[in-house]
Every structure is written in C-alpha cells, then in structure tokens.
Design an enzyme around this catalytic site. Structure first.
Site, short mmCIF file in Angstrom:
data_model
loop_
_atom_site.label_atom_id
_atom_site.label_comp_id
_atom_site.label_asym_id
_atom_site.label_seq_id
_atom_site.Cartn_x
_atom_site.Cartn_y
_atom_site.Cartn_z
N SER A 6 -0.70 -3.92 -3.43
CA SER A 6 0.90 -4.68 -3.62
C SER A 6 0.68 -5.73 -3.10
O SER A 6 -0.09 -6.52 -3.77
CB SER A 6 1.25 -3.61 -1.93
OG SER A 6 2.67 -4.15 -2.08
N ASP B 210 2.76 2.72 -5.27
CA ASP B 210 2.39 1.22 -4.61
C ASP B 210 0.69 1.63 -4.07
O ASP B 210 0.87 2.93 -3.83
CB ASP B 210 2.58 1.71 -3.24
CG ASP B 210 2.69 0.56 -2.76
OD1 ASP B 210 1.12 -0.44 -2.18
OD2 ASP B 210 3.26 -0.62 -2.40
#
Length: 374
Positions: free
Chosen positions: A49, A201
């Site tokens: 991320s 994610d």
C-alpha cells in the site's frame, strides 16, 4: 552523516515498509534519513500500500539521479498528494484545526463517506472509476525506470481476492496496476484486475510481506519500518473505535505471523542443528516509535494536509536518526530486534531430559505418560 564511504564498505540492508495511508509519510521520513547516510546500501524493499508507493517512487528517483534523486522524488510525491487533498471533502473541521487535532472523526465529509461505503459497494458508488491517486501516480512515476532500476530490488504485495493469498509483483513486471492493486481498499475502490485476477490491498495478506526479503540472498539484515501500532493502551469504546481496532489487528496479523515463523524456525535450527544458513544468519531490526503512533487515529490516515504530512515526515526522520545512533553497529553482526522478547508466549522447541527419549506408554507417578520438558 558520513560522506564518501566506498560502496564496498557500506552496510547492506533490506527494508520492509508497512502501509497506512497518509501515515506512510512517517516511512518517507525514515527513508529520507536512511538515503542521506551513505554508510548504508539498500539492497531490496518489500512494500504494501503506502509502503509500496514509497518503495516504487524511491526506485524511480534512484534510477534517475541516485540518492538525491530518490529523496527528491519522495518529497515531490508527498507534496503532490497534499496538493491533491485541497480539493477533497475529507478535511478537518475549523475547530479541529484550531485545537491541533489531526483526526477526521468530526469531518462531515469523512462521516458521510464512512456511512456510505458501508451501504453501497464501490462499483455503484463510483461507476466511472474515478481515482485521483491513480492519476497522480501515473503522472509522478515512470515505471520503465522503476523496472530498469538495478540499484534496488522492489517487491509489491497485493491480496488475491479469490484465494486470499499474497501475490508478490516485482521488477520487471511492476506497473501502475500492480501498485494500485497493493493500495486498493475494497470499501472505496473496485478490485484491480490483472491478468484475469482481482486484487485488493496487500495489507490483508502481508503488511508488509517479509518472505521475499528472507529469500533475498544478497543481504541478511532485514529492517522493518512499522507505522501501525501493535498495541493500544486505550481500549476501544465506540463502534467506530472497535471497527478501527479490528482493522488495525487484521492488518498487523500477517506481519506478526511471519515474525513468529522466523522466530520459530531460528529456534528449531538452533535446537536441531539444522544447516539452514540463510535463516540462521538473518538479522532482524525494527524502526518504530510506539508512543508516536498511539495518538494517531485511524481517520487521520485520510488526512493529507501538508502541515500533518510534513510533521509525520519529521517524526519519521527522528525515528531513523535514533535507530541509527543506537543500532548501526549491530548491522552485519546481530539482530537489534529481539523476537524472543516480543513473542515470549511462543511455543518453544520441545526436548526430553537426558539423551534418550522415554517410553511415553509407561505411566509416571500420576498415571500419565512422561511429560515433555521445555
């Protein structure tokens, strides 16, 4: 800072960078300080991320203009993120600004979005697929340079939606899609599709993923840059605080499991005398300041105002400065992060007293088989 250190004399490190929204500016500060110190050579980076964003941008700038180019690229990126936030409805209230509260917990825009994302899926909420961050990354990063960068290996982690497992993307296959997959929060954006597979994610499966660095034979010093607290002194009270703490635990759990696995494997190697030199020689280090992140609320991960971002950067630099002062000499010699102290409840390899294994079928004084001794 040391100037003019010969490349051969530099200490080589691998970096594992956590995700955390705008809290990734802490990691920017850490990287800024580490790049400034030419006694160090960064061999590989695994990022998730915001950590992946920092890793890719560092590689882009490093390939373009060395360490100075990497530092400049990171600053340009975070300044661009802050400029982008000027048009966002996710901003602090006047009162929060007045009292210096970085949280968005009272922001009407944040509260509206928070409620809406729990009721409407992102494909319906954003049918045009508008993602200003994607446009910003496309403008800021040259992926041809990233993939051509020979100075540092980059590993980007995303979560395969179907399998729930981590997928590691690396050079020369890094792209805008792989980076956005690593940062795709499923409540905000539709899954990113790559070669027929959908990704969310990477924090759900590895925040960050350590195993690519464990497998990296070029370096034995692994430095984790942790921006999310493992512990919270204050128990969650409200529904929002409970949800935020659940998310925090979820995003930390994969890192904890990998660290426990490394600890257990190293213990087994010591007890059994196994010839696994790669794992035996691994030295672990941690850059983190638990007290600095205790007061950072989950909603502040969406706060990209420059005042907040630059303060986090300065804190991150201070983390790195203190860590270098205390632990630079440990690099290349031993771990400065004591896994046994962190995981003191972890199961220890079991051994029997004496050399011979007793017959467990023979009862001892209380009618049970001989007990295994730690």
């Amino acid at each position: 800072m040391t100037n003019g250190t010969p490349t051969a004399a530099r200490k080589r490190i691998d970096l594992a960078l956590q995700g955390g929204g705008s809290h990734g500016a802490l990691t920017w500060g850490v990287l800024d300080r580490l790049l400034e110190d030419d006694r160090l050579e960064i061999d590989a980076i695994s990022g998730t991320s915001a950590g992946a964003m920092n890793a890719v941008i560092l590689a882009d700038g490093l390939h373009r203009n060395g360490r100075d180019g990497a530092r400049e690229a990171l600053r340009d990126f975070w300044q661009a993120v802050s400029r982008l936030s000027r048009f966002s409805p996710l901003r602090r209230t006047f009162w929060d600004r007045l009292v210096g509260n970085d949280s968005l917990d009272h922001s009407p825009g944040y509260l509206f979005m928070e409620g809406l994302t729990r009721l409407v899926d992102p494909a319906r909420l954003n049918p045009l697929g508008i993602n200003p961050l994607r446009d910003l990354v496309k403008e800021q990063v040259d992926f041809e340079r990233v993939n051509a960068c020979g100075q540092v290996k980059v590993f980007v982690n995303a979560t395969n939606v179907r399998t729930g497992r981590a997928t590691i993307f690396r050079q020369p296959h890094l792209s805008l899609d792989t980076l956005m997959a690593s940062a795709c929060l499923p409540t905000l954006f539709p899954a990113v599709e790559i070669d027929g597979e959908a990704y969310w994610d990477g924090g759900y499966s590895g925040n960050p993923a350590l195993y690519p660095l464990v497998d990296n034979r070029g370096c034995s010093d692994l430095v984790v840059v942790q921006v999310n607290p493992l512990m919270r002194r204050k128990l969650p009270g409200s529904a929002r605080e409970i949800i935020n703490r659940v998310n925090e635990i979820t995003f930390n759990s994969s890192l904890i499991k990998e660290l426990r696995s490394i600890q257990l494997l190293q213990r087994l190697i010591e007890v059994e005398g196994l010839e696994l030199e790669r794992v035996r020689a691994m030295r672990l280090h941690l850059i983190h300041a638990e007290q600095d992140v205790q007061e950072l609320s989950a909603s502040s991960k969406m706060n990209a105002e420059w005042e907040f971002i630059s303060r986090l950067h300065d804190q991150g630099r201070a983390w790195a400065e203190r860590w270098l002062d205390a632990n630079f000499d440990a690099l290349g010699r031993h771990s400065s992060f004591d896994l046994d102290a962190v995981f003191d409840d972890t199961f220890s390899p079991l051994t029997y007293p004496g050399d011979a294994c007793p017959d467990a079928s023979k009862p001892d004084g209380d009618g049970r088989g001989d007990r295994l001794q730690d």
